[in-house]
Design a protein around this motif. Structure first.
Motif, short mmCIF file in Angstrom:
data_model
loop_
_atom_site.label_atom_id
_atom_site.label_comp_id
_atom_site.label_asym_id
_atom_site.label_seq_id
_atom_site.Cartn_x
_atom_site.Cartn_y
_atom_site.Cartn_z
N ASP A 8 0.84 -1.20 0.00
CA ASP A 8 0.00 0.00 0.00
C ASP A 8 0.87 1.25 0.00
OD1 ASP A 8 -3.10 -0.68 0.81
OD2 ASP A 8 -1.75 -2.11 1.74
N GLN A 9 1.84 1.27 0.87
CA GLN A 9 2.69 2.45 1.01
C GLN A 9 3.58 2.67 -0.21
OE1 GLN A 9 4.69 1.87 4.78
NE2 GLN A 9 2.89 2.52 5.95
N ALA A 10 4.11 1.59 -0.75
CA ALA A 10 4.95 1.72 -1.94
C ALA A 10 4.13 2.18 -3.14
CB ALA A 10 5.62 0.39 -2.25
N SER A 11 2.91 1.67 -3.27
CA SER A 11 2.03 2.08 -4.36
C SER A 11 1.69 3.55 -4.25
CB SER A 11 0.76 1.23 -4.35
OG SER A 11 -0.16 1.68 -5.32
N GLU A 12 1.34 4.01 -3.04
CA GLU A 12 0.99 5.43 -2.89
C GLU A 12 2.19 6.34 -3.16
OE1 GLU A 12 -0.76 8.36 0.53
OE2 GLU A 12 -1.88 6.55 0.03
N LYS A 13 3.36 5.93 -2.73
CA LYS A 13 4.57 6.73 -2.98
C LYS A 13 4.79 6.88 -4.48
CE LYS A 13 9.50 6.97 -1.80
NZ LYS A 13 10.05 6.99 -3.17
N LEU A 14 4.70 5.79 -5.22
CA LEU A 14 4.86 5.84 -6.67
C LEU A 14 3.81 6.77 -7.30
CD1 LEU A 14 5.46 2.92 -9.11
CD2 LEU A 14 3.50 4.39 -9.46
N ILE A 15 2.56 6.61 -6.88
CA ILE A 15 1.48 7.40 -7.47
C ILE A 15 1.69 8.88 -7.19
CG2 ILE A 15 -1.00 7.90 -7.31
CD1 ILE A 15 -1.38 4.88 -6.71
N ARG A 16 2.00 9.24 -5.95
CA ARG A 16 2.23 10.65 -5.60
C ARG A 16 3.33 11.26 -6.45
NH1 ARG A 16 0.41 12.91 -0.82
NH2 ARG A 16 -0.87 11.54 0.48
N GLU A 17 4.45 10.57 -6.52
CA GLU A 17 5.60 11.11 -7.25
C GLU A 17 5.28 11.30 -8.73
OE1 GLU A 17 8.65 8.30 -6.39
OE2 GLU A 17 9.12 9.16 -4.42
N GLN A 18 4.62 10.31 -9.33
CA GLN A 18 4.36 10.39 -10.76
C GLN A 18 3.28 11.41 -11.10
OE1 GLN A 18 3.93 6.60 -12.71
NE2 GLN A 18 5.92 5.85 -11.97
N VAL A 29 2.52 14.24 -9.43
CA VAL A 29 3.06 15.60 -9.28
C VAL A 29 4.09 15.89 -10.37
CG1 VAL A 29 4.37 17.12 -7.75
CG2 VAL A 29 2.57 15.68 -6.81
N GLU A 30 4.83 14.86 -10.79
CA GLU A 30 5.78 15.05 -11.89
C GLU A 30 5.07 15.37 -13.19
OE1 GLU A 30 9.20 12.52 -14.35
OE2 GLU A 30 8.12 11.59 -12.69
N VAL A 56 -2.04 15.91 -3.82
CA VAL A 56 -2.50 14.53 -3.74
C VAL A 56 -3.08 14.28 -2.35
CG1 VAL A 56 -1.87 12.10 -3.89
CG2 VAL A 56 -0.75 13.78 -5.39
N LEU A 57 -4.30 13.76 -2.30
CA LEU A 57 -4.90 13.27 -1.07
C LEU A 57 -4.93 11.76 -1.15
CD1 LEU A 57 -6.46 13.56 1.60
CD2 LEU A 57 -8.57 13.78 0.25
N SER A 81 -1.00 16.13 0.56
CA SER A 81 0.31 16.73 0.30
C SER A 81 0.13 18.17 -0.15
CB SER A 81 1.05 15.95 -0.78
OG SER A 81 0.40 16.11 -2.03
N ASP A 82 1.12 19.01 0.12
CA ASP A 82 1.06 20.40 -0.32
C ASP A 82 1.47 20.56 -1.77
OD1 ASP A 82 0.20 21.33 2.13
OD2 ASP A 82 2.24 21.55 2.88
#
Length: 332
Positions: free
Chosen positions: A99-109, A111-112, A119-120, A127-128
């Motif tokens: 779950d955490q790894a998936s959310e990290k990937l999604i957030r980064e991509q 915003v990029e 991202v909520l 996130s700001d």
């Protein structure tokens, strides 16, 4: 009866007790007509249309789904189970490292790809990003569930998904739900059709099916409806949900509990169930699937996206022909 009139009647039924229940959450009822504006675009940093935001969400969700499949194959034990990293609302509400790894990937991509967006996410909150300020007009808020159906994921039950929605000025404009195990994606954007995309390993490489709910006149009554629902991980909430279900069960064809709110909402769009309802969802559970169901012709009721699970608000998606009747049974 036209869909817009049905939506109005559903809103009246669900929100009629507001003045007598000041703590009750106001529900936003929307349908295909309400979500028909394609001009709700992101204007922060770069102008992106709802269709373009859908493409971004699909690309990122497919990447996350690939990560989930890979990590599950690496982590599953000899019984096909994945271990729990921690819990959230109760001892039976798990979170995994995937779950955490998936959310990290999604957030980064996200915003990029869309600089300035926020991202909520279910696991990490809001996130700001790098936007100028909170609530700026035209700002994209991505609402993300990195794995919707974590308990299914733990046990290997093939019903868990990645859910990503884009919200602009408080309105959903794009939604993507990827069924990780099936390799299918449900997608929609404001003004466009709900579709199911299928393909070998990447939902964007195979066939495309436009999704439409059965017209209202083809439905006789709620008594012939197959209704999906879900349950809280908090014991007292489950007790109240069971009481409500006891009243509803004799009035419908049957009940399904599949374990993923996002996929249940998409199954309303595809016609695999006639309705779905649940109290106490977070915005990440329903944001994408609710838009997909509405664009397929369903009547959808949901709270605003700042309403969290603790408010116990209702989320409902239903074919028009039985919408008012179901709303009446769920209004309490």
């Amino acid at each position: 009866m036209e869909s817009s009139h049905i939506a109005h009647d559903v809103a009246r039924v669900l929100n009629s007790t507001q003045k007598d229940s000041p703590g009750k959450v106001q529900l936003y009822v929307f349908d295909e007509a309400v979500t028909g504006r394609e001009d709700r675009a992101s204007i922060n940093k770069e102008t992106l249309s709802p269709a373009q935001l859908e493409v971004v969400a699909l690309e990122v969700a497919l990447n996350a789904a690939a990560l989930i499949r890979r990590r599950r194959a690496e982590l599953a034990d000899e019984h096909g189970h994945v271990g729990v990293l921690g819990t959230k609302t109760s001892d039976v509400d798990p979170v995994t490292e995937v779950d955490q790894a998936s959310e990290k990937l999604i957030r980064e991509q996200l915003v990029e790809r869309v600089p300035g967006s926020r991202v909520l996410g279910e696991e990490s909150g809001l996130s700001d990003g790098d936007c100028a300020g909170d609530g700026a007009g035209g700002e994209v808020l991505w609402i993300v569930d990195p794995i919707d159906g974590t308990v299914n994921f733990l046990y290997g039950v093939p019903a868990y998904a990645v859910s990503i929605a884009a919200v602009v000025d408080g309105q959903p404009v794009a939604g993507v739900v990827v069924d990780v195990k099936a390799g299918e994606a449900y997608v929609a954007h404001a003004g466009g059709p709900a579709r199911r995309l299928s393909g070998a390993g990447s939902a964007g490489e195979g066939g495309e099916e436009v999704l439409r709910v059965v017209p209202a006149q083809a439905e006789a009554s709620l008594g012939r409806a197959l209704v999906a629902t879900g349950f809280s991980y908090v014991a007292e909430d489950r007790r109240r949900q069971a009481e409500r279900l006891t009243r509803l069960l004799p009035r419908v064809r049957d009940i399904r509990r599949i374990g993923s709110a996002a996929l249940d909402l998409c199954r309303v769009a595809s016609g695999e169930v006639d309705a779905y309802f649940e109290h106490g969802l977070g915005p990440w559970d329903h944001a994408a699937g609710a838009l997909i169901a509405a664009r397929a012709g369903a009547i959808v009721a949901a709270p605003d996206y700042d309403v969290m699970k603790e408010e116990k608000a209702l989320v409902m998606a239903v074919k028009p022909g039985v919408a008012v009747e179901l709303a009446g049974l769920l209004a309490d």
